[in-house]
Enzyme design. Structure first.
Site, PDB file in Angstrom:
ATOM      1  N   SER A 182       1.120  -1.205  -0.014  1.00  0.00           N
ATOM      2  CA  SER A 182       0.009   0.055   0.080  1.00  0.00           C
ATOM      3  C   SER A 182       0.908   1.089  -0.085  1.00  0.00           C
ATOM      4  CB  SER A 182      -1.023  -0.093   1.061  1.00  0.00           C
ATOM      5  OG  SER A 182      -0.362  -0.264   2.349  1.00  0.00           O
ATOM      6  N   HIS A 210      -5.426  -3.338  -3.053  1.00  0.00           N
ATOM      7  CA  HIS A 210      -5.057  -2.261  -3.816  1.00  0.00           C
ATOM      8  C   HIS A 210      -5.095  -2.874  -5.284  1.00  0.00           C
ATOM      9  CE1 HIS A 210      -4.336   0.773  -0.944  1.00  0.00           C
ATOM     10  NE2 HIS A 210      -3.970   0.087  -0.053  1.00  0.00           N
ATOM     11  N   LYS A 242     -11.981   0.965  -2.068  1.00  0.00           N
ATOM     12  CA  LYS A 242     -10.947   1.550  -2.849  1.00  0.00           C
ATOM     13  C   LYS A 242     -11.386   1.377  -4.374  1.00  0.00           C
ATOM     14  CE  LYS A 242      -7.200   0.609   0.449  1.00  0.00           C
ATOM     15  NZ  LYS A 242      -8.282   0.543   1.589  1.00  0.00           N
TER      16      LYS A 242
HETATM   17  C1  LIG Z   1      -3.346  -3.130   2.267  1.00  0.00           C
HETATM   18  C2  LIG Z   1      -4.688  -3.071   2.887  1.00  0.00           C
HETATM   19  N1  LIG Z   1      -5.005  -3.970   3.644  1.00  0.00           N
HETATM   20  C3  LIG Z   1      -6.169  -3.760   4.504  1.00  0.00           C
HETATM   21  C4  LIG Z   1      -6.630  -2.307   4.485  1.00  0.00           C
HETATM   22  C5  LIG Z   1      -8.153  -2.198   5.321  1.00  0.00           C
HETATM   23  O1  LIG Z   1      -9.064  -1.939   4.773  1.00  0.00           O
HETATM   24  P1  LIG Z   1     -10.377  -0.899   5.108  1.00  0.00           P
HETATM   25  O2  LIG Z   1      -9.904   0.304   4.707  1.00  0.00           O
HETATM   26  O3  LIG Z   1     -11.428  -1.542   4.458  1.00  0.00           O
HETATM   27  O4  LIG Z   1     -10.420  -1.354   6.517  1.00  0.00           O
HETATM   28  C6  LIG Z   1      -6.033  -1.373   3.598  1.00  0.00           C
HETATM   29  C7  LIG Z   1      -6.429   0.050   3.755  1.00  0.00           C
HETATM   30  O5  LIG Z   1      -7.138   0.737   4.334  1.00  0.00           O
HETATM   31  C8  LIG Z   1      -4.943  -1.547   3.106  1.00  0.00           C
HETATM   32  O6  LIG Z   1      -4.256  -0.662   2.351  1.00  0.00           O
END
Ligand SMILES: Cc1ncc(COP(=O)(O)O)c(C=O)c1O
Length: 394
Positions: A182, A210, A242
């Protein structure tokens, strides 16, 4: 002896002195799928959203949300296992499972909760969990919460992972990785990871927050791009907040794994189900992901245009082919100064600093969207060229 409040104040002052104090900017309005953001009285051209396909304000998605809210009300009123599991949730699960080619999918309120569910439910004390050093914080928290023996391998280093897996004797093991990292934007070496897991009988769990909707020929994500199936990646997580432009997340897997999560995952059981209208909006977004491949093509076109020019200009690009294009600046001060100078020029790119990234690796995190135009990308490049050299900013 300092009072607790004084100790907290001292901690905040330490963060400020290190250039690590975070500040929220209040967003006052958005247009064009998050590409234009009104903030603190100004309209900024934004390169900071994960709304990669520009679906957050798509008329079909909004119409689905509003129509479902009229039919269902706003809140789901209960958790899934009580009375909150509505036909919109159920249909979305079936459509997600079919899209990613897995027997079943289970919806979660957030990706964070989905990650906690997978690792903490499927592993227990005595098991082993191996995580890439640059995994998202939610995956690292999940590994720690599971009680399993936790080990982080150097970023994308499959040889190191293999030697760790070789030392596991009888215990159950899970290898956990972001599909697209990320903060760096690079893609995990999924084929090699899948090979290592197969050899050592470990589960591979890919968090494709992502990659889902963005990568692969049909937008199924990093696992599709690596041409891998259920046997190679038995557990897949994708988020809906996203590329789908909505909210929530899902885990897609075998029937037994999904049923185990449904029966036992605390972050599934003990929380209110997503509003059904959000599930309806996600169904509309998923249709657009499937039916409008031009969005992915346009997005990846922006990435190619940006990288070509940025390379020519000598900007400190990282090795990423995805819509996450960080520029590595080093210190917190350099990243903050560059971000502030861009805001002054009408462009919003966030500075990412420790602890989100390692010390000395502060950066600008640029994210592209299909909602951007070629002219937007050119305007960003122009503004980046005009930045004072790192180290010379006040
Ligand atoms: C790689 C990754 N996994 C999990 C999440 C968490 O997802 P959520 O925003 O739906 O809690 C994010 C970002 O928010 C992320 O970038």
């Amino acid at each position: 002896m300092p009072l607790p409040g004084e100790r907290l104040q001292a901690g905040l002052e330490e963060l400020a002195a290190a250039g690590r104090l975070r500040r929220r900017r209040v967003v006052e309005g958005k247009a064009l799928g998050s590409a234009r953001i009104r903030v603190e009285g100004r309209e900024l051209l934004a390169f900071c959203s994960n709304d990669y396909l520009g679906l957050a304000d798509h008329p079909d998605v909004i119409t689905a949300l509003v129509a479902a809210a009229r039919e269902w009300g706003v809140g789901s009123g209960a958790s899934h296992l009580v009375s909150g599991h509505c036909s919109e949730h159920h249909a979305l699960e079936e459509e997600l499972a079919a899209f990613v080619g897995r027997p079943r999918a289970l919806l979660f309120s957030t990706g964070y909760m989905a990650n906690l569910a997978v690792v903490a439910t499927l592993l227990a004390r005595g098991d082993r969990v191996f995580e890439d050093r640059l995994n998202h914080a939610s995956l690292l928290d999940a590994g720690l919460a599971s009680g399993a023996r936790f080990s982080r391998y150097p970023h994308a280093d499959v040889a190191s992972l293999r030697s760790r897996l070789a030392r596991v004797a009888d215990s159950r093991a899970m290898v956990v990785t972001d599909g697209v990292f990320s903060m760096d934007g690079d893609v995990a070496p999924l084929r090699e990871l899948a090979g290592a897991c197969r050899e050592h009988g470990a589960w591979l769990f890919v968090d494709d927050a992502h990659g889902f909707g963005v990568l692969g020929r049909t937008g199924r994500g990093s696992v599709e791009a690596a041409d891998l199936g259920l046997q190679d990646v038995p557990i897949l997580m994708g988020t809906l907040g996203k590329a789908c432009g909505t909210f929530g997340a899902f885990v897609a897997s075998s029937s037994e794994i999904v049923e185990t999560l449904l029966q036992r995952a605390r972050t599934y059981i003990y929380t209110t189900a997503l509003p059904p209208a959000v599930a309806a909006a996600s169904r509309a977004a998923l249709r657009l992901v499937r039916e409008e491949p031009w969005r992915r093509a346009r997005l990846l076109g922006h990435v190619a245009r940006f990288r070509r020019e940025a390379l020519r200009l000598g900007l400190p690009l990282m090795d990423s082919s995805t819509p996450i294009q960080p520029l590595l600046l080093g210190t917190e001060a350099a990243a903050l100064a560059a971000s502030d100078a861009l805001v002054a020029a009408g462009i919003w790119v966030p500075a990412i600093r420790p602890p989100t990234v390692p010390a000395g690796a502060s950066r600008l995190r640029i994210t592209f969207s299909a909602a951007h135009t070629d002219a937007d990308v050119d305007r960003l490049l122009e503004a980046l060229t005009a930045l004072p050299p790192a180290g010379s900013q006040a």
